[in-house]
Design a protein around this motif. Structure first.
Motif, short mmCIF file in Angstrom:
data_model
loop_
_atom_site.label_atom_id
_atom_site.label_comp_id
_atom_site.label_asym_id
_atom_site.label_seq_id
_atom_site.Cartn_x
_atom_site.Cartn_y
_atom_site.Cartn_z
N CYS A 128 -28.65 16.84 13.04
CA CYS A 128 -29.70 16.27 13.86
C CYS A 128 -30.88 17.24 13.84
CB CYS A 128 -29.18 16.06 15.28
SG CYS A 128 -30.37 15.25 16.34
N ILE A 184 -17.35 17.42 20.73
CA ILE A 184 -18.63 16.70 20.66
C ILE A 184 -19.74 17.72 20.37
CG2 ILE A 184 -18.07 14.72 22.11
CD1 ILE A 184 -19.38 16.21 24.46
N THR A 185 -20.82 17.24 19.78
CA THR A 185 -21.96 18.13 19.53
C THR A 185 -23.09 17.74 20.47
OG1 THR A 185 -21.30 18.24 17.22
CG2 THR A 185 -23.50 19.05 17.75
N ARG A 214 -22.13 15.63 10.45
CA ARG A 214 -23.10 15.55 11.54
C ARG A 214 -24.32 16.45 11.29
NH1 ARG A 214 -19.49 19.37 13.46
NH2 ARG A 214 -20.52 21.29 14.18
N GLY A 260 -12.66 14.70 16.67
CA GLY A 260 -13.83 15.57 16.61
C GLY A 260 -15.03 14.85 16.05
N ASP A 261 -16.14 15.56 16.03
CA ASP A 261 -17.34 15.02 15.41
C ASP A 261 -17.14 14.93 13.90
OD1 ASP A 261 -19.29 14.25 17.14
OD2 ASP A 261 -20.04 16.27 17.48
N TYR A 286 -27.00 18.26 21.36
CA TYR A 286 -28.26 18.72 20.76
C TYR A 286 -29.29 18.98 21.84
CZ TYR A 286 -26.15 17.26 16.38
OH TYR A 286 -25.31 17.13 15.31
N VAL A 298 -21.49 23.01 20.15
CA VAL A 298 -20.28 22.19 20.02
C VAL A 298 -19.40 22.42 21.25
CG1 VAL A 298 -18.21 21.74 18.64
CG2 VAL A 298 -20.38 22.24 17.51
#
Lengths: 428, 468
Positions: free
Chosen positions: B57, A64-65, B55, B50-51, A67, A48
């Motif tokens: 994945c 934001i994340t 979330r 923010g996210d 990956y 993050v």
């Protein structure tokens, strides 16, 4: 991590950043009665990123994340979108923390000594060792052993890491009386494995299920004092005092007390509270050496002899309040023991409430209480298990009457007295 | 708005992994999950972007080796990492025989042929971040200005888009759908008395969610201020009327958890012995299902790859069936109902509720209120806790409005804790209104963990219950 830092340094508009990388591994077993139904393993990671932008005396941020699958181009696109968004969410400016000279040490755990697949069999045996009653059994048990590796990097040069181990065992003890079965719920959490203690705790909840099976609706004498113990009930009462002293409560003008005030009101007939916040407490899975801003944590006293001594909280909130040395978000609440042993508390008639369906404390209205699934009533002559009633009260009115036990226990995020004695709660 | 390009790019390699593992296991399935979105907050004092908290994945494999089911959760797979993931799976889920000797008796899951893609689109247009912040700021400013007692207003916009992919030997499914929520929470203070009140709307339309919240700003602020003077209810048994939020709380917490059929497998639910019997008043019907209405838990297939359904739980007061995930149904010898849900790809699938509601009736709310001698209209869910084995209730309502001789007295009580025995409460339902509201903003845990999005609701109900 390197790719992310590179993109952040190259993207126009990024004034500061914070990156928190988390890698998680776990080993999990799920039992139905005493039979294995499912086993699980996880190996996952997530990063993050908080992006900060400056606009005059204002500062915006967006999370934001990122990956593992993302290419540098993907990361660039996400960062640029975050820069745009951050400019729209502006707050008064503040500085990110700088590297600390304090040493960062991971919480100690003997779970680090052996692979989880070796350890988990011992944990299973420790649990089922207590499962030896004719009329009582463990209905279902879930086992989780977790390893979490954290790394925090920010644009001021902080680059710190720690690893935390933890275990969780969800136990549903059941007891049969006649044709009826009665169950309770228990979540045992630890960060340092003590197999004997696990067996002891499981045996204890099985006997509590037995007590629930034998429990009856009490006929309670007016004015009987209430003792609350068990589960996370006392931490909820303690949070009423602790939350009020956060920088956030102060900044948002929802605090009741300021430093120097008596947190328990003008008249304190019970024990005066002494509360510290401590980064690492043995066997508390909440322990950590630094917070999510990278502030390296130290022990502080927030309440001494019932008087508010300090506020605590995040780097951002500290900055808004003009506090130069933020405490950071310290994860463990440690409360000094009270004046009475549990034995002393139980000398006169009492109603002890151990298991609630969900104990509630609302810090704003002061309401606290809940439906009691298991308690014990001592009418002055004999003690017997009770159920099927609710207790409620208002901490705004009763906060000065709390008497805590001399005995202490460690729970996730807390080291607190095992029991509290309260007069004036309603019973329905 | 489209199915995740990340999941699409991993489809073929995931299929290869499933096929490769089928050489080692009797049953193999893989769920890929990618949920993206944002949460924007504008409060009296601060703003943040923010996210989404939803979330996730990654991927989770479900495997059956003829003895037990195993699962392995991981973040990514490519052609380059296929071999290493394959070996990781074999290594990480293997257990010593001392642990697997005593296991539940199960077989491989049915794996019927099903290849399909599902999509639900956003209704109306999507707003830009700038437009959302402007609109939230407007709500916040109006809320703050309505009373000097409002010390803080919190507003929040949440939007996320779910993409999931399910692959087994015979199944190949994808789904993609959005969800949006807007929240307004004014917080009032008078001395040391403080209280907030919730104003929320959610759905597949951003515009509608905003409009519904904006229409209720004044009443929510007034309620927050009025609740400063709320009293605690005098403990006792009363006639109650539940608003759709509390009706949903009863459907979900008091009864719904007890018909999650993984509880039947464990013999943890009293409801198991009540199928075909009266558990509620004959005027009560109750449903659950991802396909039962359009709300936050309306997906097309569950995390076991079972298609969504509308399950009738109670019909005319009689318990018809429960709801189940695939593994529980396998152990019970029943058909799964599309209720296998995970908190995320990193957690186990359990039987979970989706959209749970009581069906509307024929009564008018005004008649229901007029019929109450002394009781309360209970409003706004605070929280609740299940007790499927013993059917005790704990449902906490944010507040109640006192009714005496069929009229509101103006007195507010807060919070209000409902207690008692579930069938007693359900059998006491004497009137059911012709209204119907299902709100999709909540999360539900299993025990004290495994949080998933759920909705619940229905009409107004008149019943009798202990309050405290």
């Amino acid at each position: 991590m390197e790719n992310i830092v590179k993109v952040l340094k190259e993207t126009k508009g990024v004034s500061d950043y914070r990156i928190v990388e988390t890698k998680t591994e776990s080993c999990e077993l799920f039992y139905v009665l005493d039979k294995l139904e499912t086993n699980r393993a996880t190996n996952i990671e997530e990063t993050v990123v908080t992006i900060y932008v400056k606009k005059g005396k204002m500062k915006g941020s967006a999370d934001i994340t990122i990956y593992k699958y993302m290419s540098i181009e993907d990361i660039k696109k996400k960062v640029e979108e975050a820069v745009y968004a951050a400019k729209l969410a502006l707050n008064p400016t503040f500085k990110l923390p700088k590297p600390s000279k304090k040493e960062v040490v991971s919480p100690k755990s003997n779970l680090a000594d052996r692979p989880f697949t070796d350890v988990i069999g011992d944990v299973v045996n420790a649990v089922y060792k207590a499962n030896k009653y004719k009329h009582g059994w463990l209905n279902s048990v879930e086992f989780f052993l977790n390893k979490k590796m954290y790394r925090l990097v920010n644009s001021n040069g902080i680059d710190e890491s720690y690893t935390a181990f933890s275990g969780e065992i969800e136990v549903i003890p059941t007891w049969k009386k006649g044709k009826e079965e009665f169950e309770l719920y228990e979540m045992i959490k630890f960060s340092n494995l003590d197999l004997n203690d696990i067996t002891r705790q499981v045996k204890n909840v099985l006997l509590q299920a037995k007590a629930r099976a034998e429990a009856k609706v009490p006929n309670i004498k007016e004015g009987t004092k209430i003792i609350i113990s068990g589960d996370s009930n006392i931490p909820q009462i303690i949070d009423y005092f602790v939350d009020d002293l956060s920088y956030s409560a102060l900044y948002n003008k929802v605090n009741r007390c300021k430093v120097g005030d008596s947190v328990q009101g003008e008249v304190v007939t019970g024990d005066k509270l002494n509360i510290d916040l401590v980064p690492i407490v043995h066997n508390s899975p909440s322990s950590r050496p630094f917070d999510m801003d990278g502030v390296v944590l130290s022990k502080i006293s927030i309440i001494k002899d019932g008087i508010a001594k300090a506020n605590y909280g995040s780097n951002q909130m500290a900055s808004y309040l003009g506090i130069k040395k933020p405490t950071g978000m310290i994860p463990n609440v440690v409360v000094k023991h009270g004046s009475k042993s549990i034995k002393e508390m139980k000398k006169e008639p009492y109603l002890e409430c151990i298991k609630f369906s969900a104990f509630q404390t609302d810090p704003y209205s002061g309401f606290f209480g809940g439906e009691v699934r298991l308690g014990y009533y001592f009418d002055g002559e004999k003690s017997y298990p009770v159920t099927g009633f609710a207790i409620s009260g208002n901490l705004h009115e009763l906060k000065g009457t709390l008497v805590f036990s001399k005995e202490i226990e460690t729970l996730p995020g807390y080291k607190v007295p095992k029991a509290v004695e309260i007069k004036g709660m309603k019973i329905a | 708005m489209a199915f995740s390009s990340f999941l699409a790019s991993r489809h073929d390699v995931c299929k290869k992994l499933v096929n490769k593992l089928l050489n080692n296991y009797e049953y193999v399935s893989l769920l890929g999950a990618h949920v993206e979105g944002s949460t924007i907050r504008v409060t009296t004092h601060l703003s943040s972007i923010g996210d989404t908290s939803e979330r996730q994945c990654g991927f989770v494999l479900k495997l059956f080796n003829g003895i037990i089911y195993s699962e392995y959760s991981f973040s990514d797979i490519t052609e380059d990492t296929l071999e290493s993931i394959y070996h990781d799976v074999l290594c990480k889920v293997s257990l010593p025989s001392s642990l697997t000797d005593c296991h539940v008796n199960v077989k491989a899951m049915d794996d019927e042929v099903l290849v399909k893609s599902f999509e639900r689109k956003l209704v109306g247009k999507r707003l830009s971040t700038k437009e959302i912040i402007k609109r939230l700021t407007s709500i916040k400013n109006k809320s703050d200005s309505l009373s000097s007692k409002i010390v803080q207003t919190m507003t929040m916009y949440s939007f996320y888009e779910v993409s999931k992919m399910f692959i087994s030997k015979n199944k190949d499914l994808t789904q993609n759908y959005p969800w949006c929520a807007v929240l307004h929470y004014p917080f009032a203070r008078e001395g040391n008395k403080m209280n907030g009140s919730m104003n929320v709307s959610s759905g597949p339309s951003v515009i509608k969610s905003f409009e519904e919240v904006e229409a209720r700003i004044e009443e929510t602020v007034k309620l927050s201020v009025d609740l400063l003077h709320a009293e605690m209810v005098e403990p006792g048994e009363y006639d109650i009327i539940t608003d759709p939020s509390i009706t949903g709380l009863i459907a979900h917490e008091a009864f719904g958890h007890g018909v999650e059929m993984d509880m039947f497998v464990k013999n943890r639910a009293l409801a198991k012995d009540y199928v075909g019997k009266y558990v509620a008043s004959p005027i009560v019907d109750m449903h659950d299902g991802a396909a039962s209405c359009l709300s936050v838990a309306s997906y097309f297939f569950d995390d076991d790859g079972v298609l969504a359904q509308d399950t009738t739980i109670i019909k005319d007061g009689i318990l018809q069936t429960g709801m189940s995930d695939a593994l529980s149904a396998l152990q019970l010898g029943t058909k799964p109902t599309g209720n296998g849900r995970r908190e995320s790809f990193a957690r186990k699938a359990y039987t979970r509720m989706t959209n749970t509601w009581f069906a509307r009736g024929k009564d008018k709310l005004d008649d229901m209120i007029a019929s109450v001698k002394h009781g309360y209209l209970l409003c706004q869910t605070d929280n609740g806790m299940e007790d499927p084995k013993n059917w005790n209730i704990q449902c906490v309502c944010a507040y109640g409005r006192e009714i005496i001789d069929g009229k509101f007295t103006g007195k507010l009580v807060a919070p209000v804790c409902m207690t008692g025995y579930v069938p007693d409460l359900l059998k006491s339902i004497s009137m059911v209104s012709d209204d119907f509201v299902v709100e999709g903003f909540g999360h539900c845990g299993k025990g004290h963990k495994e949080w998933v999005t759920v909705s619940d609701g229905g009409p107004y109900l008149k019943a009798r219950c202990k309050l405290g």
